[in-house]
Design a protein around this motif. Structure first.
Motif, PDB file in Angstrom:
ATOM      1  N   ALA A 190       0.810  -1.215   0.000  1.00  0.00           N
ATOM      2  CA  ALA A 190       0.000   0.000   0.000  1.00  0.00           C
ATOM      3  C   ALA A 190       0.845   1.268   0.000  1.00  0.00           C
ATOM      4  O   ALA A 190       0.456   2.276  -0.597  1.00  0.00           O
ATOM      5  CB  ALA A 190      -0.935  -0.001   1.211  1.00  0.00           C
ATOM      6  N   ALA A 191       1.991   1.244   0.665  1.00  0.00           N
ATOM      7  CA  ALA A 191       2.847   2.433   0.700  1.00  0.00           C
ATOM      8  C   ALA A 191       3.318   2.794  -0.706  1.00  0.00           C
ATOM      9  O   ALA A 191       3.321   3.973  -1.089  1.00  0.00           O
ATOM     10  CB  ALA A 191       4.040   2.193   1.623  1.00  0.00           C
ATOM     11  N   GLU A 192       3.691   1.784  -1.487  1.00  0.00           N
ATOM     12  CA  GLU A 192       4.105   2.047  -2.865  1.00  0.00           C
ATOM     13  C   GLU A 192       2.936   2.521  -3.710  1.00  0.00           C
ATOM     14  O   GLU A 192       3.096   3.397  -4.568  1.00  0.00           O
ATOM     15  CB  GLU A 192       4.715   0.786  -3.471  1.00  0.00           C
ATOM     16  CG  GLU A 192       6.054   0.400  -2.877  1.00  0.00           C
ATOM     17  CD  GLU A 192       6.680  -0.807  -3.553  1.00  0.00           C
ATOM     18  OE1 GLU A 192       7.853  -1.101  -3.253  1.00  0.00           O
ATOM     19  OE2 GLU A 192       6.000  -1.460  -4.380  1.00  0.00           O
ATOM     20  N   THR A 223      -5.352  -4.507   2.347  1.00  0.00           N
ATOM     21  CA  THR A 223      -5.861  -5.836   2.709  1.00  0.00           C
ATOM     22  C   THR A 223      -4.847  -6.911   2.366  1.00  0.00           C
ATOM     23  O   THR A 223      -4.584  -7.823   3.159  1.00  0.00           O
ATOM     24  CB  THR A 223      -7.195  -6.116   1.997  1.00  0.00           C
ATOM     25  OG1 THR A 223      -8.157  -5.128   2.380  1.00  0.00           O
ATOM     26  CG2 THR A 223      -7.729  -7.497   2.351  1.00  0.00           C
ATOM     27  N   LEU A 224      -4.239  -6.823   1.182  1.00  0.00           N
ATOM     28  CA  LEU A 224      -3.219  -7.791   0.786  1.00  0.00           C
ATOM     29  C   LEU A 224      -2.006  -7.722   1.724  1.00  0.00           C
ATOM     30  O   LEU A 224      -1.410  -8.756   2.062  1.00  0.00           O
ATOM     31  CB  LEU A 224      -2.793  -7.556  -0.657  1.00  0.00           C
ATOM     32  CG  LEU A 224      -3.859  -7.858  -1.720  1.00  0.00           C
ATOM     33  CD1 LEU A 224      -3.415  -7.331  -3.079  1.00  0.00           C
ATOM     34  CD2 LEU A 224      -4.147  -9.352  -1.796  1.00  0.00           C
ATOM     35  N   ASP A 225      -1.631  -6.508   2.149  1.00  0.00           N
ATOM     36  CA  ASP A 225      -0.539  -6.355   3.111  1.00  0.00           C
ATOM     37  C   ASP A 225      -0.849  -7.125   4.398  1.00  0.00           C
ATOM     38  O   ASP A 225       0.022  -7.818   4.949  1.00  0.00           O
ATOM     39  CB  ASP A 225      -0.334  -4.878   3.457  1.00  0.00           C
ATOM     40  CG  ASP A 225       0.328  -4.077   2.357  1.00  0.00           C
ATOM     41  OD1 ASP A 225       0.773  -4.676   1.356  1.00  0.00           O
ATOM     42  OD2 ASP A 225       0.398  -2.837   2.499  1.00  0.00           O
ATOM     43  N   LEU A 283      -0.542 -11.834  -4.683  1.00  0.00           N
ATOM     44  CA  LEU A 283      -0.467 -10.694  -5.590  1.00  0.00           C
ATOM     45  C   LEU A 283      -0.804 -11.079  -7.024  1.00  0.00           C
ATOM     46  O   LEU A 283      -1.267 -10.236  -7.802  1.00  0.00           O
ATOM     47  CB  LEU A 283       0.924 -10.048  -5.544  1.00  0.00           C
ATOM     48  CG  LEU A 283       1.323  -9.349  -4.254  1.00  0.00           C
ATOM     49  CD1 LEU A 283       2.492  -8.407  -4.494  1.00  0.00           C
ATOM     50  CD2 LEU A 283       0.176  -8.603  -3.606  1.00  0.00           C
ATOM     51  N   ASP A 284      -0.592 -12.331  -7.382  1.00  0.00           N
ATOM     52  CA  ASP A 284      -0.859 -12.737  -8.755  1.00  0.00           C
ATOM     53  C   ASP A 284      -2.282 -13.247  -8.949  1.00  0.00           C
ATOM     54  O   ASP A 284      -2.926 -12.930  -9.942  1.00  0.00           O
ATOM     55  CB  ASP A 284       0.129 -13.830  -9.178  1.00  0.00           C
ATOM     56  CG  ASP A 284       0.328 -13.858 -10.684  1.00  0.00           C
ATOM     57  OD1 ASP A 284       0.943 -12.924 -11.197  1.00  0.00           O
ATOM     58  OD2 ASP A 284      -0.161 -14.793 -11.333  1.00  0.00           O
TER      59      ASP A 284
END
Length: 341
Positions: A115-117, A326-328, A189-190
């Motif tokens: 999320a930061a990126e 959420t993914l993080d 992520l994929d």
């Protein structure tokens, strides 16, 4: 009962942009085929760190210019927009490179590593005044607009549960980006980004996340199952894996009816509405099938540019960042951290 007709514009009607392809891999090839078959978009350049690979890609699709670096691609004055198709680990850097050159960007999902990126990229696009869209292509499909209308109309009643899975089988190959921590590999992520993003589409940002998972021998997530909870009583149950081909189906269940999407749910599908009494209603089959539906997201970006807009109303920046959050959290709970984070 007739289901609503999709309001999604014909991608052929979108005003043409000159596109540059950054990283000519498999998904980029599918995108170019979709653009050439179903839109007026013009792919005018490709950039690759391998001159041979770039030349082969250009020859295959009749692309006029080949650049042997990404810097040269984004500096090309003929390029209006850049499709970023590099590994997740490089999305931030390559999106920022294109934005700094004044190019509009369509950035493959997952948008960034974290999320930061994602926030960095969004802030740069906002400051530069360029269009920037996450290439979560499912959001821009006619299928999704039918679901969008059914949810807005209250046809399902109170939504109780969203369920979705996305699993594919890949042979373990430590050299593959899917298994490489340095390339932000792993199932989430994929593949898992699809059910997680669709859960966001249906129910918004979760207030709670509980996840369990297993890792590959290279240290990326092999399998993850999660329950997402919300301020309402609703829940999402999502699953992803790199080690088995799952049904890849989705369902949205409410007090009055449910929506069923057969696998792969994230592609153009027939929408099936099943009422509480068992009546079944289906939409018409999709006009554009399979992954050629990628053309819709590029056409959407082209229309945003023509309208002078930077942010998509169908997938706003805040939601792209929220999905990454959420993914993080899912990665944190199963114990995956990428080098350099």
């Amino acid at each position: 009962m007739n289901l609503p007709s999709p309001r999604t514009p014909d991608p052929l009607h979108a005003p043409p942009l000159n596109w540059g392809i950054l990283a000519p891999g498999g998904i980029a090839a599918t995108m170019v085929e979709a653009l050439q078959r179903f839109t007026r978009q013009r792919v005018v350049a490709v950039g690759s760190r391998s001159a041979e690979r770039g030349a082969s890609f250009a020859q295959r699709f009749g692309i006029g210019r080949v650049h042997d670096s990404y810097e040269a691609l984004v500096a090309d004055p003929e390029v209006d927009a850049v499709y970023v198709a590099s590994p997740h680990s490089h999305h931030r850097d390559h999106a920022l490179l294109a934005i700094a050159a004044g190019k509009h960007v369509l950035v493959e999902k997952a948008f960034t590593r974290n999320a930061a990126e994602a926030l960095e990229v969004v802030d740069a696009a906002r400051a530069a005044g360029v269009a920037c869209v996450e290439a979560m292509w499912t959001r821009f499909l006619p299928t999704t607009d039918i679901v969008r209308q059914l949810l807005a109309s209250g046809a399902l009643g109170e939504v109780e549960t969203f369920t979705a899975d996305h699993g594919q089988w890949f042979a373990l190959d430590p050299a593959s980006r899917l298994f490489a921590p340095g390339l932000a590999g792993g199932a989430l992520l994929d593949l898992g980004v699809y059910p997680v993003s669709y859960a966001s589409f249906v129910l918004g940002a979760p207030t709670g996340v509980v996840a369990r998972g297993t890792l590959t021998e290279t240290g990326v997530d092999r399998q993850v199952s999660a329950v997402l909870t919300y301020a309402s009583a609703a829940q999402s149950v999502v699953h992803t894996t790199l080690a088995a081909r799952t049904p890849t189906v989705a369902a949205i269940s409410g007090s009055e009816a449910r929506i069923e999407l057969d696998g792969p749910f994230y592609t153009p599908r027939v929408v099936r509405l099943v009422t509480r009494d068992g009546e079944v209603h289906e939409s018409a089959p999709p006009v554009i099938e399979g992954h050629l539906g990628l053309c819709h997201e590029a056409a959407h970006v082209a229309q945003l540019v023509a309208d002078g807009a930077s942010e998509s109303p169908l997938l706003p920046w805040r939601e792209t960042i929220s999905v990454m959050e959420t993914l993080d959290e899912l990665r944190a709970q199963v114990g995956v951290r990428y080098p350099g984070e």
